[in-house]
Design an enzyme around this catalytic site. Structure first.
Site, PDB file in Angstrom:
ATOM      1  N   LYS A   1      37.463  40.605  44.891  1.00 23.19           N
ATOM      2  CA  LYS A   1      37.606  39.144  44.970  1.00 23.19           C
ATOM      3  C   LYS A   1      37.838  38.628  46.385  1.00 23.19           C
ATOM      4  CE  LYS A   1      40.907  39.437  41.858  1.00 23.19           C
ATOM      5  NZ  LYS A   1      40.647  40.710  41.170  1.00 23.19           N
TER       6      LYS A   1
ATOM      7  N   ALA B   1      36.903  40.102  34.206  1.00 22.43           N
ATOM      8  CA  ALA B   1      36.171  41.371  34.056  1.00 22.43           C
ATOM      9  C   ALA B   1      34.770  41.122  33.481  1.00 22.43           C
ATOM     10  CB  ALA B   1      36.975  42.349  33.202  1.00 22.43           C
TER      11      ALA B   1
ATOM     12  N   GLU C   1      49.652  46.962  38.006  1.00 24.09           N
ATOM     13  CA  GLU C   1      49.352  47.794  39.166  1.00 24.09           C
ATOM     14  C   GLU C   1      50.517  48.774  39.330  1.00 24.09           C
ATOM     15  OE1 GLU C   1      46.611  47.827  41.029  1.00 24.09           O
ATOM     16  OE2 GLU C   1      45.695  46.210  39.861  1.00 24.09           O
TER      17      GLU C   1
ATOM     18  N   ASP D   1      46.829  37.130  42.771  1.00 27.69           N
ATOM     19  CA  ASP D   1      45.564  37.540  42.157  1.00 27.69           C
ATOM     20  C   ASP D   1      45.013  36.440  41.249  1.00 27.69           C
ATOM     21  OD1 ASP D   1      43.575  39.699  41.626  1.00 27.69           O
ATOM     22  OD2 ASP D   1      44.333  39.479  39.582  1.00 27.69           O
TER      23      ASP D   1
ATOM     24  N   LYS E   1      41.474  34.099  41.612  1.00 29.74           N
ATOM     25  CA  LYS E   1      40.511  33.861  40.529  1.00 29.74           C
ATOM     26  C   LYS E   1      40.288  32.367  40.313  1.00 29.74           C
ATOM     27  CE  LYS E   1      41.698  38.183  38.168  1.00 29.74           C
ATOM     28  NZ  LYS E   1      42.321  38.800  36.989  1.00 29.74           N
TER      29      LYS E   1
END
Length: 819
Positions: free
Chosen positions: A581, A613, A669, A680, A684
């Site tokens: 990304k 995804a 993670e 994150d 997006k």
């Protein structure tokens, strides 16, 4: 009757000559098949004779050694083909030829003169010796053969080196000779004689020409040219490995293919056969059972392959333009007259209907000569500014797509241009005759190999496309992708007519390349054993150097290692597919630049897995916008990790315990702070905003960071978890507050009215996100058309295997575009 011709490669040594004799034996066994056979010199002999002549001319004593080696080559073949007594007899017959070769070489040495007349005479011994040896060897083996020196029958002018045939006299001589002849004639190719009976040669492809002349004179049923390939192929097998033999081509197709580089047959050699409408068959000496390619007039009973692809590797394009050319009679005549006077041959011509410019292709050694010839002819127009000085472009190649069936096949030109355009190959010039037999394209020589393979795949192997994948980052997602490709490869081949070939692979330590394709089932071993250390710049440089058609760079790294190279890759041009990304969540300027570069170079930049995804979120949004809809609001749960955490958070449960549980199950993670920071999710969201054609920067998104301030810089995850526990009461308070209102907490990314934010929100049971469960992602698009009821996309939006599937989907979408 048939005339057969065998080239130098077919008679390169004693073993090959024996093979030819075995082939001829089958004609004798059939009894009713009368033949005449033309032979070239043994392989390499003509070049050796020319070298001897040049050494003699320079008074280099080495000519004697070279001459002795050449004599020894012939005597050695005689010995290997025959018994001792037979070999002695044949050698005695060859001695006069050996002596004559020595005499002429000595003469050149003494007088220091090597005219074309003398060179023709010297070269003639190649064919005379090969045919004498073969004819006598076969005669000793009881075959009814007879040596025929074709210079006795083929009469030419005195244009030594490339003499013109006197067909009337030649045909008369051949017919009279064969009326009296009862034996199989072993005929010398390449050589003829002038009216004064001096030896001449017939130029390039001379032995083929000899066969064509004899075939036409005798009105044979077929002329067979035996060589070292399976006939005329769809393309040069040295450049296109998937090329295959054509069953049949017309004379005109063969002429066009030969003109543009196909080496099997030389165009002028076909003229006598063409005029007499005699079939020419190209056969493989080393695979005599293969039917080869037949060259003939178009017949309704013969199914023709539609086309072939040929090329001239190195040309220069000369362009002349200027307003002084428009409507002026005689410009073209003056131009081509000036070129003709300077012996400059033109390969291709194209002119715009405006008459403002003419461009033509010549060999590189003629580029400068053409420029000077044009200046000399149009000097005054150039001085007056009516015509610009000629421009010469070097480093170019010509590709010719040939086929009579193109006339009856709509869209061939379109397919050609589309296939090249979608691989970013620019066309410098185009020429097509009114017959539609040939489309000629001038492209950069750098892209010749790539273009030939692309066009061959598209035009000949329409049922299959080959994708060449260069992949970096075979970690969680990357390794899953390789496993998925390996698992689905045969299915993709059979169902989608696509072959996926991983040709480059790199991790943080090693990299490896294989143009034929890396064995995916053993990629870990192959990469581990590779001697090449991983280097991003070298990987990109090698990918560009390989210059393969339908190339796709797949970046499965999660860091900023290859992102700075994206623009360079897209400019090459090579398509990019990535779940990374970083490139799309940087500055708006960088985001725009990558898209503009991809559009400019007519290739693909796909990143459907950047959000959700494998869920079709980005592509759906893109379709809405491209079809004129306007985005009013975006809402989404865009993190599988945060989705699981808040879906599991109930009254009585502790926030830190749920995070720990998610970590143990592999949903976070290795360091949960990467998920809880909200960065994150913000990345997006900004991608979705920008895909809505709204300019936005990351700094303008308000992000609620769930990592306590004190825990953001601690080194260990355990220390972070200890600090997180201290915040459990705060989260419990927010949870209880929502519960009292019959609401639940949800970590939502939102854009509305120019404001973007990412954080915890309270939602009731009327909200589409209320019943979300597990690690599912969900996104809601409110648009002008989807206003009362937003468009909702929901499903698994995380996990290496699901992301890998999404990457494969993007690869196949790129394949559909390229195909």
């Amino acid at each position: 009757m048939k005339v057969l011709k065998y080239g130098g490669s077919s008679v390169g040594n004693a073993e090959r000559i024996s093979n030819v004799i075995n082939i001829l034996d089958k004609y004798y066994l059939s009894k009713n098949e009368k033949i005449a056979v033309v032979f070239s010199a043994f392989q390499g002999v003509t070049d050796k004779l020319i070298e001897i002549g040049k050494l003699s001319l320079r008074r280099d004593e080495n000519y004697k050694r070279k001459l002795n080696e050449l004599i020894e080559l012939h005597t050695d073949i005689i010995d290997k083909l025959n018994t001792t007594s037979a070999a002695t007899t044949i050698k005695n017959k060859a001695v006069p030829f050996f002596n004559s070769m020595a005499e002429i070489s000595d003469g050149i040495f003494l007088v220091r003169e090597l005219s074309l007349r003398t060179l023709d005479y010297l070269m003639s011994f190649g064919e005379r010796l090969s045919c004498l040896i073969i004819a006598e060897t076969m005669r000793m083996k009881k075959y009814p053969t007879e040596y025929l020196d074709s210079s006795r029958l083929i009469k030419t002018d005195d244009g030594f080196g490339n003499a013109k045939v006197n067909f009337d006299e030649t045909y008369k001589n051949i017919k009279q000779y064969f009326k009296k002849s009862t034996k199989t004639q072993i005929i010398t190719g390449f050589i003829a004689s002038s009216a004064d009976n001096e030896i001449t040669t017939l130029g390039r492809g001379g032995s083929d020409y000899t066969a064509s002349i004899f075939g036409a004179a005798l009105n044979v049923s077929e002329i067979q040219i035996w060589t070292d390939v399976d006939g005329i192929l769809t393309a040069d097998p040295r450049k296109v490995k998937d090329s295959f033999s054509l069953k049949a081509v017309t004379y005109e197709e063969a002429m066009e293919l030969s003109h543009f580089g196909a080496k099997v047959i030389h165009p002028p050699t076909m003229h006598p056969a063409l005029k007499s409408k005699i079939k020419i068959r190209i056969k493989n000496t080393f695979k005599p059972e293969f039917p080869g390619t037949v060259i003939l007039e178009r017949e309704s009973s013969v199914k023709f392959n539609m086309k072939g692809i040929s090329s001239i590797d190195d040309i220069s394009l000369v362009r002349l333009q200027g307003s002084g050319m428009v409507g002026v009679t005689g410009i073209a005549s003056r131009l081509f007259g000036a070129l003709a006077r300077n012996n400059i041959n033109i390969i291709l011509i194209t002119q715009g209907s405006s008459e403002h410019s003419i461009c033509f292709a010549v060999t590189p050694d003629n580029g400068g000569k053409a420029q000077k010839a044009i200046y000399d002819e149009f000097k005054y127009e150039i001085i007056e500014g009516k015509i610009a000085e000629a421009i010469v472009e070097n480093g170019l190649s010509i590709i010719a797509v040939v086929g009579e069936d193109m006339k009856q096949t709509p869209g061939v030109s379109g397919r050609v241009f589309q296939a090249l355009g979608r691989n970013g190959i620019n066309i410098h010039a185009i020429a097509q005759g009114s017959s539609e037999l040939n489309i000629s394209l001038v492209i950069s020589k750098l892209y010749l190999h790539k273009a030939l393979n692309i066009l061959h795949d598209d035009l000949f192997i329409a049922t299959r496309q080959t994708l060449n994948i260069f992949m970096t980052g075979p970690g969680l997602v990357g390794s899953e992708l390789l496993t998925l490709i390996n698992k689905k490869l045969e299915s993709i081949k059979s169902r989608l007519n696509t072959n996926i070939r991983v040709v480059g692979l790199a991790n943080s330590r090693k990299m490896t390349f294989n143009e034929e394709g890396i064995n995916i089932s053993e990629w870990q071993k192959i990469l581990h054993e590779s001697p090449e250390k991983s280097d991003p710049k070298k990987f990109i440089d090698k990918m560009k150097e390989m210059n393969l058609g339908n190339s796709i760079f797949v970046d499965c790294t999660a860091k900023n290692i290859y992102v700075p190279c994206y623009k360079s890759i897209l400019s090459t041009p090579i398509s990019i597919v990535t779940p990374n990304k970083i490139a799309n969540s940087g500055s708006q300027e960088e985001f725009n630049l990558l898209r503009e570069t991809a559009i400019k170079n007519n290739i693909q930049f796909r990143y459907g897995t950047n959000v959700g995804a494998a869920l079709p979120i980005i592509n759906t949004l893109r379709d809405l916008v491209n079809n004129g809809d306007e985005i009013v609001k975006i809402e989404g749960v865009l993190s599988g990790t945060l989705s699981y955490i808040f879906n599991s958070l109930n009254t009585g449960t502790k926030f830190s315990d749920v995070v720990l549980d998610a970590r143990k199950k592999g949903y976070t993670e290795p360091d949960p702070r990467d998920d809880l920071s909200g960065l994150d999710v913000a990345r997006k969201l900004i991608i979705l905003i920008r895909e809505s054609r709204i300019k936005y920067e990351m700094k303008n998104i308000k992000v609620e960071n769930l990592v306590p301030v004190k825990a953001r810089k601690v080194k260990s995850v355990d220390e972070f978890m200890r600090i997180l526990k201290q915040k459990d009461p705060k989260f419990a308070e927010r949870l209880n507050s929502a519960d009292k209102k019959n609401k639940k907490l949800c970590y939502i990314a939102r854009y509305e009215n120019g404001i973007a934010k990412v954080g915890i929100e309270e939602i009731d049971n009327n909200h589409p996100f209320y019943n979300l469960s597990g690690t599912d992602n969900i996104v809601s698009f409110t648009t002008k058309n989807y206003n009362d009821k937003p468009l909702v996309i929901k499903g698994p939006g995380a996990g290496a295997s699901f992301t890998a599937f999404g990457v494969l989907v993007d690869i196949m979408r790129t394949s559909n575009y390229l195909g």
